[in-house]
Scaffold this motif. Structure first.
Motif, PDB file in Angstrom:
ATOM      1  N   TYR A 147       0.824  -1.212   0.000  1.00 17.16           N
ATOM      2  CA  TYR A 147       0.000   0.000   0.000  1.00 17.16           C
ATOM      3  C   TYR A 147       0.860   1.265   0.000  1.00 17.16           C
ATOM      4  CZ  TYR A 147      -4.461  -2.399   0.610  1.00 17.16           C
ATOM      5  OH  TYR A 147      -5.586  -3.152   0.411  1.00 17.16           O
ATOM      6  N   ASP A 148       2.037   1.192   0.584  1.00 19.96           N
ATOM      7  CA  ASP A 148       2.909   2.360   0.556  1.00 19.96           C
ATOM      8  C   ASP A 148       3.366   2.651  -0.868  1.00 19.96           C
ATOM      9  OD1 ASP A 148       4.331  -0.058   0.549  1.00 19.96           O
ATOM     10  OD2 ASP A 148       6.108   0.826   1.488  1.00 19.96           O
ATOM     11  N   ALA A 151       0.328   3.982  -2.899  1.00 17.70           N
ATOM     12  CA  ALA A 151       0.026   5.374  -2.548  1.00 17.70           C
ATOM     13  C   ALA A 151       0.955   6.340  -3.273  1.00 17.70           C
ATOM     14  CB  ALA A 151       0.132   5.560  -1.034  1.00 17.70           C
ATOM     15  N   THR A 157      -2.783   9.246  -0.147  1.00 16.56           N
ATOM     16  CA  THR A 157      -2.236   8.770   1.125  1.00 16.56           C
ATOM     17  C   THR A 157      -2.419   7.258   1.195  1.00 16.56           C
ATOM     18  OG1 THR A 157      -4.327   8.977   2.331  1.00 16.56           O
ATOM     19  CG2 THR A 157      -2.906  10.943   2.226  1.00 16.56           C
ATOM     20  N   GLU A 158      -1.685   6.647   2.101  1.00 16.82           N
ATOM     21  CA  GLU A 158      -1.795   5.204   2.235  1.00 16.82           C
ATOM     22  C   GLU A 158      -3.194   4.801   2.698  1.00 16.82           C
ATOM     23  OE1 GLU A 158       0.582   1.576   4.486  1.00 16.82           O
ATOM     24  OE2 GLU A 158       1.611   3.473   4.062  1.00 16.82           O
ATOM     25  N   SER A 161      -5.540   5.082  -0.167  1.00 23.03           N
ATOM     26  CA  SER A 161      -5.321   3.988  -1.109  1.00 23.03           C
ATOM     27  C   SER A 161      -5.994   2.705  -0.625  1.00 23.03           C
ATOM     28  CB  SER A 161      -3.824   3.745  -1.308  1.00 23.03           C
ATOM     29  OG  SER A 161      -3.209   4.861  -1.918  1.00 23.03           O
ATOM     30  N   ARG A 162      -5.946   2.478   0.679  1.00 23.47           N
ATOM     31  CA  ARG A 162      -6.633   1.302   1.239  1.00 23.47           C
ATOM     32  C   ARG A 162      -8.144   1.400   1.022  1.00 23.47           C
ATOM     33  NH1 ARG A 162      -3.626  -1.902   4.762  1.00 23.47           N
ATOM     34  NH2 ARG A 162      -1.543  -1.086   5.257  1.00 23.47           N
TER      35      ARG A 162
END
Length: 320
Positions: A147-148, A151, A157-158, A161-162
């Motif tokens: 996820y980083d 993003a 942002t992370e 994105s989640r």
């Protein structure tokens, strides 16, 4: 000294291209559903990478994969936004440009999950997502980016994105195609299906098709044309049997292949030039969907093309 640096960078670029081009193409193609557009995206990503190496010596690029994945994905997002407007004006049904593989059964896209994510049915599901949702879903769920990383690539942002991934995953799960679990059974049924088409065996086709089977043709306004999907076993059997009769009369060869990771075939004229491709979705032991790409603009990357319109015209003249 400068010549040494240039030579080193050229060797590095060649190695990176060989290592990462397949991944970048896989991402771009699933984003765009177009072989030619995906190749353009990959080419532009490497042009920008080469420029970055030249201008900064590559010192600021810690990971070629991260850099190129980000550039290719962002280019694909921009391309997809403009492509959607063109698809709204597209004549008839729109299908992705086909990817053809003649390799061993277990050599399709590495493994079954990746192969199924290449299917036209799956790519059409992705069409329902926004460009960013599509990118997040593919990077996270198909290509296993963290996820980083996701993003950074999509500029969110992370946490955001989640959230995008959850929303996209929910939409995909609701509409995701279900294929026959055994790839070997898919191929065996496809052998029977294309054999029945070639022979015009209506009884065999009845046995192989689901009651609500659907045929979808992408012709882009060219002939032969199926402007709308054809639904129902009786109608589809008549259509396919007629196609089989036509292929026999015109000396057409049906050559089995896997198209977008699914069972399919190439229809070739007497000189071996491509007329169109056809592929099937198999589920529950029956053919659920038949898709055919006829539009020559979507087949040029596969080699020499037949003059289908001319062939049909000559056949009509022969029939009087």
């Amino acid at each position: 000294m400068m010549e040494t640096i240039v030579s080193t960078q050229a060797a590095h670029l060649a190695d990176v291209y060989e290592d990462l081009r397949p991944l970048l193409f896989s991402i771009a193609y699933r984003m765009l559903g177009s072989v030619t557009e995906a190749e353009d995206v990959v080419q532009e990503a490497f042009v920008r990478y080469q420029r970055a190496l030249r201008d900064g010596g590559g010192g600021e690029i810690e990971s070629p994969k991260a850099y190129l994945s980000a550039v290719a994905t962002r280019l694909a997002i921009d391309q997809l936004r403009s492509a959607r407007a063109r698809r709204e004006r597209y004549v008839g049904e729109w299908l992705p440009e086909p990817l053809v593989s003649d390799g061993p059964l277990d050599d399709v896209a590495g493994h079954a999950e990746q192969a199924d994510s290449l299917s036209m049915a799956f790519l059409l599901v992705l069409e329902r997502l926004s460009p960013v949702e599509r990118a997040v879903y593919l990077l996270r769920d198909v290509f296993d980016y963290g996820y980083d990383e996701v993003a950074r690539i999509v500029g969110k942002t992370e946490d955001n994105s989640r959230q995008i991934a959850v929303r996209a995953r929910r939409h995909v799960t609701e509409m995701k195609p279900r294929f026959e679990a055994s790839r070997q059974k898919r191929e065996e049924l496809a052998d029977r299906f294309f054999g029945a088409v070639e022979d015009g065996d209506m009884d065999e086709l009845v046995d192989l098709l689901s009651s609500d089977v659907m045929v979808v043709g992408d012709n882009g306004g060219t002939k032969p044309a199926w402007p709308r999907p054809i639904v129902g076993r009786d109608r589809v059997v008549k259509l396919l049997a007629g196609m089989g009769r036509q292929t026999r009369e015109m000396g057409v060869t049906i050559r089995r292949a896997r198209i977008n990771g699914q069972p399919g075939a190439l229809f070739l004229d007497r000189e071996g030039r491509l007329m169109y491709v056809m592929l099937i979705d198999v589920s529950g032991g029956a053919v659920q969907t038949v898709r055919s790409v006829i539009n020559p603009a979507k087949l040029r990357h596969l080699g020499p093309l037949a003059d289908v319109r001319g062939m049909l015209h000559r056949r009509q003249e022969e029939l009087g």
